[in-house]
Write a protein that holds these residues in place. Sequence first.
Motif, PDB file in Angstrom:
ATOM      1  N   GLU A   1       0.756  -1.327  -0.015  1.00  0.00           N
ATOM      2  CA  GLU A   1      -0.059   0.051  -0.121  1.00  0.00           C
ATOM      3  C   GLU A   1       0.861   1.135   0.116  1.00  0.00           C
ATOM      4  O   GLU A   1       0.597   2.123  -0.793  1.00  0.00           O
ATOM      5  N   THR A   2       1.817   1.160   1.097  1.00  0.00           N
ATOM      6  CA  THR A   2       2.616   2.477   0.903  1.00  0.00           C
ATOM      7  C   THR A   2       4.111   2.256   0.333  1.00  0.00           C
ATOM      8  O   THR A   2       4.539   3.357  -0.086  1.00  0.00           O
ATOM      9  N   PHE A   3       4.403   1.188  -0.106  1.00  0.00           N
ATOM     10  CA  PHE A   3       5.703   0.692  -0.843  1.00  0.00           C
ATOM     11  C   PHE A   3       6.837   1.132  -0.158  1.00  0.00           C
ATOM     12  O   PHE A   3       7.901   1.297  -0.722  1.00  0.00           O
ATOM     13  N   GLN A   4       6.800   1.391   1.074  1.00  0.00           N
ATOM     14  CA  GLN A   4       7.709   1.481   1.973  1.00  0.00           C
ATOM     15  C   GLN A   4       8.366   0.171   2.283  1.00  0.00           C
ATOM     16  O   GLN A   4       7.921  -0.947   2.536  1.00  0.00           O
ATOM     17  N   VAL A   5       9.867   0.170   2.440  1.00  0.00           N
ATOM     18  CA  VAL A   5      10.362  -1.077   2.757  1.00  0.00           C
ATOM     19  C   VAL A   5      10.228  -1.449   4.207  1.00  0.00           C
ATOM     20  O   VAL A   5      10.432  -0.748   5.406  1.00  0.00           O
ATOM     21  N   ALA A   6       9.636  -2.672   4.453  1.00  0.00           N
ATOM     22  CA  ALA A   6       8.957  -3.289   5.707  1.00  0.00           C
ATOM     23  C   ALA A   6      10.590  -3.771   6.351  1.00  0.00           C
ATOM     24  O   ALA A   6      10.628  -3.760   7.626  1.00  0.00           O
ATOM     25  N   ARG A   7      11.544  -4.853   5.622  1.00  0.00           N
ATOM     26  CA  ARG A   7      12.418  -5.367   5.914  1.00  0.00           C
ATOM     27  C   ARG A   7      13.358  -5.733   4.677  1.00  0.00           C
ATOM     28  O   ARG A   7      13.070  -5.741   3.785  1.00  0.00           O
ATOM     29  N   ARG A   8      14.832  -6.071   5.302  1.00  0.00           N
ATOM     30  CA  ARG A   8      15.598  -6.485   4.174  1.00  0.00           C
ATOM     31  C   ARG A   8      16.144  -7.730   4.431  1.00  0.00           C
ATOM     32  O   ARG A   8      16.398  -8.075   5.645  1.00  0.00           O
ATOM     33  N   ILE A   9      16.542  -8.675   3.711  1.00  0.00           N
ATOM     34  CA  ILE A   9      17.301  -9.803   3.851  1.00  0.00           C
ATOM     35  C   ILE A   9      18.805  -9.882   2.895  1.00  0.00           C
ATOM     36  O   ILE A   9      18.531  -9.398   1.836  1.00  0.00           O
ATOM     37  N   ASN A  10      19.567 -10.159   3.254  1.00  0.00           N
ATOM     38  CA  ASN A  10      20.923 -10.775   2.288  1.00  0.00           C
ATOM     39  C   ASN A  10      21.007 -11.981   2.167  1.00  0.00           C
ATOM     40  O   ASN A  10      21.201 -12.700   2.916  1.00  0.00           O
ATOM     41  N   VAL A  11      20.953 -12.523   0.713  1.00  0.00           N
ATOM     42  CA  VAL A  11      20.928 -13.816   0.360  1.00  0.00           C
ATOM     43  C   VAL A  11      22.423 -14.311   0.518  1.00  0.00           C
ATOM     44  O   VAL A  11      23.544 -13.536   0.026  1.00  0.00           O
ATOM     45  N   HIS A  12      22.710 -15.355   1.282  1.00  0.00           N
ATOM     46  CA  HIS A  12      24.077 -15.686   1.696  1.00  0.00           C
ATOM     47  C   HIS A  12      24.170 -17.341   1.563  1.00  0.00           C
ATOM     48  O   HIS A  12      23.187 -17.879   2.039  1.00  0.00           O
ATOM     49  N   ARG A  13      25.446 -17.815   1.231  1.00  0.00           N
ATOM     50  CA  ARG A  13      25.516 -19.312   1.575  1.00  0.00           C
ATOM     51  C   ARG A  13      25.469 -19.534   3.153  1.00  0.00           C
ATOM     52  O   ARG A  13      25.973 -19.074   4.011  1.00  0.00           O
ATOM     53  N   ARG A  14      24.965 -20.756   3.230  1.00  0.00           N
ATOM     54  CA  ARG A  14      24.813 -21.130   4.672  1.00  0.00           C
ATOM     55  C   ARG A  14      26.193 -21.630   5.187  1.00  0.00           C
ATOM     56  O   ARG A  14      26.265 -21.195   6.579  1.00  0.00           O
ATOM     57  N   ASP A  15      27.132 -21.967   4.562  1.00  0.00           N
ATOM     58  CA  ASP A  15      28.507 -22.578   5.139  1.00  0.00           C
ATOM     59  C   ASP A  15      29.399 -21.253   5.441  1.00  0.00           C
ATOM     60  O   ASP A  15      30.095 -21.551   6.654  1.00  0.00           O
ATOM     61  N   ASN A  16      29.339 -20.280   4.573  1.00  0.00           N
ATOM     62  CA  ASN A  16      30.761 -19.342   4.712  1.00  0.00           C
ATOM     63  C   ASN A  16      30.049 -18.142   4.803  1.00  0.00           C
ATOM     64  O   ASN A  16      30.671 -17.086   4.712  1.00  0.00           O
ATOM     65  N   LYS A  17      28.779 -17.674   4.565  1.00  0.00           N
ATOM     66  CA  LYS A  17      28.297 -16.377   4.584  1.00  0.00           C
ATOM     67  C   LYS A  17      28.351 -15.613   3.103  1.00  0.00           C
ATOM     68  O   LYS A  17      28.284 -14.453   3.035  1.00  0.00           O
ATOM     69  N   GLU A  18      29.140 -16.339   2.180  1.00  0.00           N
ATOM     70  CA  GLU A  18      29.251 -15.760   1.056  1.00  0.00           C
ATOM     71  C   GLU A  18      27.938 -15.189   0.358  1.00  0.00           C
ATOM     72  O   GLU A  18      27.015 -15.865   0.265  1.00  0.00           O
ATOM     73  N   LYS A  19      27.924 -13.674   0.103  1.00  0.00           N
ATOM     74  CA  LYS A  19      26.800 -13.264  -0.630  1.00  0.00           C
ATOM     75  C   LYS A  19      26.592 -13.796  -2.184  1.00  0.00           C
ATOM     76  O   LYS A  19      27.587 -14.004  -2.815  1.00  0.00           O
ATOM     77  N   ILE A  20      25.303 -13.939  -2.372  1.00  0.00           N
ATOM     78  CA  ILE A  20      24.766 -14.308  -3.654  1.00  0.00           C
ATOM     79  C   ILE A  20      24.196 -13.094  -4.371  1.00  0.00           C
ATOM     80  O   ILE A  20      23.251 -12.846  -4.017  1.00  0.00           O
ATOM     81  N   GLY A  21      24.929 -12.509  -5.181  1.00  0.00           N
ATOM     82  CA  GLY A  21      24.424 -11.276  -5.982  1.00  0.00           C
ATOM     83  C   GLY A  21      23.765 -11.642  -7.327  1.00  0.00           C
ATOM     84  O   GLY A  21      23.524 -12.764  -7.674  1.00  0.00           O
ATOM     85  N   ARG A  22      23.512 -10.683  -8.141  1.00  0.00           N
ATOM     86  CA  ARG A  22      23.027 -10.780  -9.387  1.00  0.00           C
ATOM     87  C   ARG A  22      21.625 -11.434  -9.233  1.00  0.00           C
ATOM     88  O   ARG A  22      21.389 -12.178 -10.267  1.00  0.00           O
ATOM     89  N   LEU A  23      21.050 -11.388  -8.333  1.00  0.00           N
ATOM     90  CA  LEU A  23      19.448 -11.844  -8.246  1.00  0.00           C
ATOM     91  C   LEU A  23      18.493 -11.297  -9.241  1.00  0.00           C
ATOM     92  O   LEU A  23      18.433 -10.005  -8.971  1.00  0.00           O
ATOM     93  N   ASN A  24      17.899 -12.023  -9.987  1.00  0.00           N
ATOM     94  CA  ASN A  24      16.977 -11.478 -11.147  1.00  0.00           C
ATOM     95  C   ASN A  24      15.605 -11.802 -10.871  1.00  0.00           C
ATOM     96  O   ASN A  24      15.183 -11.518  -9.732  1.00  0.00           O
ATOM     97  N   GLU A  25      14.966 -12.487 -11.872  1.00  0.00           N
ATOM     98  CA  GLU A  25      13.438 -12.721 -11.536  1.00  0.00           C
ATOM     99  C   GLU A  25      13.361 -13.720 -10.151  1.00  0.00           C
ATOM    100  O   GLU A  25      13.934 -14.603 -10.061  1.00  0.00           O
ATOM    101  N   LEU A  26      12.200 -13.474  -9.638  1.00  0.00           N
ATOM    102  CA  LEU A  26      11.721 -13.975  -8.349  1.00  0.00           C
ATOM    103  C   LEU A  26      10.408 -14.739  -8.506  1.00  0.00           C
ATOM    104  O   LEU A  26       9.591 -14.306  -9.248  1.00  0.00           O
ATOM    105  N   GLU A  27      10.239 -15.816  -7.661  1.00  0.00           N
ATOM    106  CA  GLU A  27       8.927 -16.414  -7.490  1.00  0.00           C
ATOM    107  C   GLU A  27       8.799 -17.030  -6.150  1.00  0.00           C
ATOM    108  O   GLU A  27      10.023 -17.301  -5.429  1.00  0.00           O
ATOM    109  N   TYR A  28       7.818 -16.926  -5.494  1.00  0.00           N
ATOM    110  CA  TYR A  28       7.648 -17.446  -4.147  1.00  0.00           C
ATOM    111  C   TYR A  28       6.977 -18.734  -4.388  1.00  0.00           C
ATOM    112  O   TYR A  28       5.861 -18.952  -4.852  1.00  0.00           O
TER     113      TYR A  28
END
Length: 276
Positions: free
Chosen positions: A172-199
């Motif tokens: 409704e407001t389009f304000q950011v409610a929260r953020r997550i950073n995508v990372h590997r479970r083992d070493n916390k390396e971030k996974i970038g270039r995230l493109n099309e999404l589906e839930y």
Amino acid sequence: MSGQLTPKVGSPTRNSRWGIVLLLLVSSVAGISVFAQSKRALKGEVWGYKLVAAYPHDRTAFTQGLVFANGQLLEGTGQKGESSLRRVDLGTGKVEQIAPLNSHYFGEGITVLNDQVYQLTWQNRIGLVYDIDTFDVKKTFQYSGEGWGLTTDGKHLIMSDGSATIRFLDPETFQVARRINVHRRDNKEKIGRLNELEYVNDEIWANVWYEDHIVRISPKDGTVLGWIDLSTLYPRSQRTSNEEVLNGIAYDPQKKRLFVTGKNWPQLFEITVGQK
């Protein structure tokens, strides 16, 4: 994400010709470099796929968003002057309804929430909200940064911007409610270039630009839950350009069907996925 955009130029001088050649060479090398990086060593749980069916897909569609809602397939396409929102017949690939975007906009991800279609643009920082039946634009909204992928958990709009960060927006407001950073479970390396999404089944699934894999993400904290290897679905040897990358995930929750395609791919595929 976008492909290469070629600006309009007048009659070039000798120096400008060399400049253009140099720019094209640099762009080409950069594209090849990123494409080469797609041979990622997948760590953790890796699923394979089984092909259920292959359907025709508009080869001119630079697919940026894909969603299955109300028993219908919707697609968002990119490129300036070619971007659109489409309703597509699954069986034939025929475009049944289309809403072209303003030629200044480069269309990106789409999703459906409460019988409204939401569509991002790449660098305009403007989102569009359509009536799902008429495709009339009801309103627009703004956001910071680039727009890449879009999906929903039924409560929030979930948005990627090409980085490892995923934002959850209030619809409704389009304000950011929260953020997550995508990372590997083992070493916390971030996974970038995230493109099309589906839930899908309480997970966020994301195409990774220039990769033939889907990454499964925890919506709680961004942990990578696993990968889906689609590298043999549409072999790179059959593609005519490095820009013809996997990009498009649509899940039909009623019939438990999963569809995937890519930018300028000749087919859209229905698949099942699971452990190899």
